[in-house]
Enzyme design. Structure first.
Site, PDB file in Angstrom:
ATOM      1  N   GLY A 132      44.321  47.877  54.637  1.00  0.00           N
ATOM      2  CA  GLY A 132      45.446  47.976  54.969  1.00  0.00           C
ATOM      3  C   GLY A 132      46.173  49.216  55.001  1.00  0.00           C
ATOM      4  N   SER A 168      46.827  51.204  58.660  1.00  0.00           N
ATOM      5  CA  SER A 168      47.588  51.574  59.999  1.00  0.00           C
ATOM      6  C   SER A 168      48.729  50.644  59.740  1.00  0.00           C
ATOM      7  CB  SER A 168      46.685  51.151  61.220  1.00  0.00           C
ATOM      8  OG  SER A 168      45.508  51.794  61.353  1.00  0.00           O
ATOM      9  N   SER A 179      41.701  44.395  60.086  1.00  0.00           N
ATOM     10  CA  SER A 179      40.357  43.367  60.725  1.00  0.00           C
ATOM     11  C   SER A 179      40.152  42.547  59.504  1.00  0.00           C
ATOM     12  CB  SER A 179      39.400  44.433  60.770  1.00  0.00           C
ATOM     13  OG  SER A 179      39.719  45.323  62.064  1.00  0.00           O
ATOM     14  N   GLU A 221      34.016  54.735  56.452  1.00  0.00           N
ATOM     15  CA  GLU A 221      33.969  54.044  57.710  1.00  0.00           C
ATOM     16  C   GLU A 221      33.752  54.968  58.893  1.00  0.00           C
ATOM     17  OE1 GLU A 221      37.821  51.774  60.039  1.00  0.00           O
ATOM     18  OE2 GLU A 221      38.127  53.083  58.293  1.00  0.00           O
ATOM     19  N   SER A 229      41.140  57.808  65.522  1.00  0.00           N
ATOM     20  CA  SER A 229      40.966  57.924  66.975  1.00  0.00           C
ATOM     21  C   SER A 229      39.865  59.001  67.405  1.00  0.00           C
ATOM     22  CB  SER A 229      42.090  57.530  67.741  1.00  0.00           C
ATOM     23  OG  SER A 229      42.635  58.977  67.772  1.00  0.00           O
ATOM     24  N   GLU A 267      40.492  61.357  69.410  1.00  0.00           N
ATOM     25  CA  GLU A 267      41.346  62.666  69.259  1.00  0.00           C
ATOM     26  C   GLU A 267      41.382  63.080  67.965  1.00  0.00           C
ATOM     27  OE1 GLU A 267      42.269  59.671  70.989  1.00  0.00           O
ATOM     28  OE2 GLU A 267      42.012  60.169  72.973  1.00  0.00           O
TER      29      GLU A 267
END
Length: 398
Positions: free
Chosen positions: A133, A135, A167, A250, A376, A378
């Protein structure tokens, strides 16, 4: 390779021949959630009974190999052999257990209390499912801008807010939760890290249907959710530092298996998808992909070895994550192009696969997911530039 490593490969190969379900792709295509969860838990238990489920865990918490009644941590070379053989025998992926065995375990081992480890690490091996938990609707890539709040009331924290892209949220027993405990502090200074029981009153989980047709992603709404203070990981307002252990897992350590699957089964299927490898352009692309997957596998191995030795660089995990996710997109794109329209008349995939479903179009669409979670592309480039290369930060806009 040493004789011991040869013997280990032979043992894993024989185990895979005996235990990998031969028809799992067919039987897991089009199934409902209950059957998916049942299959995933049964496959995890099968791997765990052989000592293959959590080879990266310390032996005192159930990781590693069991030989002659004792356990020892599996070496990086042995982990690579294990993942190579699982890929070669087309073993199902541990989709449902992924967050628990990697993200939750890494966090608990790095920053959890002894009681938190005793409570959760054995439970994960027994099938406890976790979700992340982190984002939020306006705090995805800029995670430090999260607005979910946690207010201390007696022996609990009352949490209010919303999480997005969680997810596996609808199947989860527990959640790794970031919440803001000091709204007046600079945004990275006022965040705390919690372990949240997903059966707590006030939690509403809503699945999100994605472009592939799955509902793996979820949004989670939290309304006066009470979390015991004992479920705080690390110190209050220092959750950002704790979260780095989760994000490092991750972005990097989870890539070892994924890289071996991409470099073994993934590349083999890519060659099979090509109508003619005698075409010079096709052969050139395949040669380039083989070079890139070989490089990725080497990077992953070095990252794990350096991490265990405490010598990994501050941007190494971001380099691996960026490299893998963008290579995956290019390979699945090429596979969709080469396999032709005839291969795309039936778009379906087994739920216990990852990107390697056998349907190149769905795999290509799904590959775009990998350039987002864990930060991401970026964000990864920013980390590489600032932490890896020492480049100055861009001044904040006025």
């Amino acid at each position: 390779m040493t004789d011991d490593l040869d013997d280990f490969r032979a043992a894993v190969r024989q185990w895979c021949k005996t235990h990998v379900p031969a028809d799992w792709r067919r039987s897991q295509t089009g199934v409902g959630d209950d059957e998916f969860v049942r299959f995933q838990k049964a496959w995890f238990a099968e791997l765990h009974s052989a000592g293959y489920a959590v080879p990266h865990w310390p032996r005192e918490w159930g990781g590693g190999l069991r030989t002659r009644g004792a356990a020892r941590k599996m070496s990086v070379a042995e982990q690579i052999v294990l993942y190579q053989e699982l890929a070669a025998h087309d073993a199902p992926r541990l989709v449902l257990a992924f967050v628990g065995i990697h993200h939750a375990a890494s966090t608990l081992l790095a920053a959890g209390t002894d009681e938190q480890r005793r409570r959760h690490l054995p439970a994960i091996l027994d099938g406890e499912i976790w979700v992340q938990g982190f984002s939020e609707p306006e705090a995805g890539s800029d995670l430090a801008s999260l607005r979910t709040s946690a207010r201390r009331v007696g022996d609990c924290y009352l949490v209010n807010g919303q999480k997005l892209w969680a997810s596996g949220g609808r199947h989860a027993d527990w959640c790794l939760l970031l919440a803001r405990t000091d709204p007046e502090a600079p945004k990275r200074k006022g965040i705390s890290y919690f372990l949240l029981d997903m059966t707590t009153p006030g939690i509403d989980v809503r699945p999100i249907r994605n472009a592939v047709g799955e509902s793996h992603f979820c949004e989670v709404f939290l309304n006066d959710v009470a979390i015991p203070a004992d479920n705080l990981v690390g110190a209050e307002n220092e959750g950002w530092q704790v979260a780095q252990a989760t994000l490092a897992a991750e972005r990097g350590l989870t890539m070892l298996e994924l890289a071996e699957r991409l470099g073994n089964a993934g590349f083999r299927w890519l060659v099979q998808a090509c109508p003619s490898i005698d075409d010079p352009l096709v052969a050139d692309r395949l040669a380039q992909f083989e070079i890139e997957t070989t490089g990725l596998r080497g990077l992953c191995r070095k990252l794990v070895e350096d991490s265990e030795a405490g010598t990994a660089g501050p941007a190494d995990a971001s380099i691996v994550k960026l490299y893998y996710s963008e290579l995956l997109q290019r390979m699945t794109d090429f596979g969709a192009e080469m396999s032709g329209l005839a291969a795309h008349t039936e778009l379906a995939k087994p739920l216990s696969s990852g990107w390697e479903s056998g349907s190149w179009v769905l795999d290509f669409i799904g590959s775009w997911e990998w350039t987002i979670p864990g930060g991401s592309s970026e964000i990864q480039r920013t980390i590489i530039g600032e932490r890896g290369l020492g480049l100055p930060r861009e001044p904040s806009a006025v």
